[in-house]
Design an enzyme around this catalytic site. Structure first.
Site, short mmCIF file in Angstrom:
data_model
loop_
_atom_site.label_atom_id
_atom_site.label_comp_id
_atom_site.label_asym_id
_atom_site.label_seq_id
_atom_site.Cartn_x
_atom_site.Cartn_y
_atom_site.Cartn_z
NE ARG A 34 52.27 33.85 35.88
CZ ARG A 34 51.04 34.04 35.55
NH1 ARG A 34 50.71 35.03 34.90
NH2 ARG A 34 50.07 33.55 36.24
CE LYS A 198 32.00 34.61 43.68
NZ LYS A 198 31.36 34.74 42.15
N GLY A 345 45.22 31.95 42.32
CA GLY A 345 45.69 33.16 42.08
C GLY A 345 45.88 34.18 43.35
N GLY A 368 44.08 29.46 37.41
CA GLY A 368 43.12 28.68 36.87
C GLY A 368 43.67 27.38 36.52
P1 ADP Z 1 42.27 31.91 44.79
O1 ADP Z 1 42.24 32.97 43.73
O2 ADP Z 1 43.30 31.56 45.36
O3 ADP Z 1 41.42 30.58 44.31
P2 ADP Z 1 39.60 32.96 45.67
O4 ADP Z 1 39.47 34.01 44.47
O5 ADP Z 1 38.42 31.76 45.69
O6 ADP Z 1 40.91 32.40 45.92
O7 ADP Z 1 39.58 33.69 46.99
C1 ADP Z 1 39.94 34.88 47.32
C2 ADP Z 1 38.90 36.07 47.70
O8 ADP Z 1 38.29 35.59 48.96
C3 ADP Z 1 39.83 37.35 48.29
O9 ADP Z 1 39.31 38.50 47.41
C4 ADP Z 1 39.28 37.53 49.62
O10 ADP Z 1 38.84 38.85 50.01
C5 ADP Z 1 38.01 36.57 49.72
N1 ADP Z 1 37.49 36.24 51.05
C6 ADP Z 1 38.25 35.40 52.01
N2 ADP Z 1 37.47 35.31 52.98
C7 ADP Z 1 36.14 36.06 52.94
C8 ADP Z 1 35.18 36.30 53.83
N3 ADP Z 1 35.21 36.01 55.10
N4 ADP Z 1 34.31 37.38 53.40
C9 ADP Z 1 34.40 37.77 52.18
N5 ADP Z 1 35.46 37.54 51.40
C10 ADP Z 1 36.56 36.70 51.84
#
Ligand code: ADP
Ligand code: MG
Length: 389
Positions: A34, A198, A345, A368
């Site tokens: 950063r 999710k 993130g 975010g």
């Molecule tokens: P970002 O921070 O890039 O927006 P997210 O926070 O939405 O991404 O997603 C990241 C999380 O999703 C990670 O902790 C990862 O372990 C989880 N994840 C990805 N695929 C699966 C899966 N099939 N089952 C459970 N968790 C998952």
């Protein structure tokens, strides 16, 4: 929207809000990306004879003790090394010491003010955009440049507050982020890789992307809710019951754009790992990654794209071998000479930790903030209007 290039900086006291919210362990910086990401704007201001006053937050400050662990002092040392020049650190966020230091600045001098969130100890002044605080900081400079992308989705005294009192614009990092994440002007075909845990976290995102992208390749935990919505059982995989109806509606409305996994790498309750077709997941199995057939399917779409934006890892990448899908998609992108952007993130840390930083045209520095941009929202910290200028 004004950028730093639109101002005559010479001899001016230029307040630059940067994002020096770096990870620290035992008083040491563990990742200085950063700081590096802010250099272009800082150097530009120095090259143009400005007096540069840097503001940043670091961590969260709720107690006096938090202050000890979140001083920007180590950042001033690292910044000084990177710029190869002295950076004067001011250990306070207001008062005579700060004001005198600014009065005594020459052109091309640079100072770093202590963590803006030290001001949060009284009524969360910084984080709640206390009017007096923004006005006070603005009184220290002639111009304001916001380049702290990762906090630009927040309305704080050190961004929105200052900007409401001074001629203001954005720096090179924010400019680059806005361009990279601009869905409306992306070269097409535009393909999105959408993963993560999710559905509920990403409803706004899915709605906006479905309208604007050409293809949406869905992987990760959220894929299983879509698969369930298409009438297939997903065993013990992550399921967002409340959003099955939403997923069903999206599948009907955007059936030409949404692409779901056709196979899955699963773990059962005894820890056995098995790959199967998507309609063969057993009751006690949880799908934790996309399989080889899905990777091949996704590759076809990626190869035909001009722009790829990726948000959300396609598997539980923290746990080997469920990082395989994410890794393989990185490899595919690495081989393609197109625009490739990673935002989010966990997505950013996944692709960097797996060793594919250089496979991307741009990796967003804001989790975010990048999500909100992809949802089609305007960021309050980005100075869109020019009412003060
Ligand atoms: P970002 O921070 O890039 O927006 P997210 O926070 O939405 O991404 O997603 C990241 C999380 O999703 C990670 O902790 C990862 O372990 C989880 N994840 C990805 N695929 C699966 C899966 N099939 N089952 C459970 N968790 C998952
Ligand atoms: Mg996340």
């Amino acid at each position: 929207m004004k950028t730093i290039r639109d101002f005559d900086l010479s001899g001016k006291k230029v307040i630059i809000r940067v994002d020096f919210n770096v990870p620290m362990k035992d008083g040491k910086i563990t990742d200085d990306n950063r700081i590096k990401a802010s250099l272009k704007t800082i150097k530009y201001a120095l090259d143009n004879n400005a007096k540069v006053i840097l503001l940043s937050h670091l961590g969260r400050i709720k107690t006096e003790e938090d202050k000890l662990n979140n001083s920007l002092k180590p950042v001033s040392v690292r910044l000084s090394e990177l710029l190869n020049m002295p950076v004067k650190f001011i250990p306070v966020t207001r008062g005579i010491e700060l004001e005198d230091a600014i009065t005594n600045m020459n052109n091309k001098d640079i100072i770093l003010v202590e963590n803006t969130r030290y001001e949060d100890l009284v009524n969360k002044a910084e984080s709640s955009n206390d009017k007096e605080l923004g006005k006070y900081w603005a009184s220290l400079g002639d111009l304001f440049i916001n380049d702290a992308f990762a906090t630009s989705h927040r309305t704080h005294a050190s961004n929105v507050g200052i900007a409401s009192h001074l001629p203001s614009g954005i720096g090179f990092l924010i400019e680059e982020e806005l361009k990279a994440l601009d869905l409306d002007n992306a070269e097409r075909p535009l393909t999105i890789i959408l993963g993560g845990a999710k559905v509920s976290d990403k409803i706004g995102l899915i709605n906006n992307l479905a309208k604007k992208a050409d293809n949406i390749l869905i992987g990760g935990g959220m894929a299983y809710t879509f698969i369930k919505a298409s009438g297939i059982d997903v065993g013990s995989s992550l399921l967002d019951e409340e959003n099955i109806e939403f997923a069903k509606t999206m599948l009907e409305k955007y059936k030409d754009k949404l692409v779901l996994p056709i196979d899955s790498v699963n773990k059962d309750k005894n820890g056995n790992i098995r790959t199967c077709f998507i309609n063969e997941i057993k009751e006690d199995e949880a799908g934790l990654d996309i399989g080889i057939q899905t990777i091949k399917l996704f590759k076809n779409y990626l190869s035909d794209s001009k722009t790829v934006i990726w948000n959300g890892p396609v598997g539980k990448f923290e746990e080997s071998p469920f990082d395989n899908g994410t890794k393989e998609l990185c490899k595919i992108l690495e081989s393609l000479d197109i625009k490739k952007i990673a935002g989010g993130g966990d997505t950013a840390s996944a692709v960097i930790n797996l060793g594919y930083k250089d496979a991307f045209t741009h990796i967003s520095t804001g989790g975010g903030a990048s999500l909100e941009l992809l949802e089609g929202k305007k960021l309050p910290g980005v100075i869109y209007e020019e009412e003060n200028n």
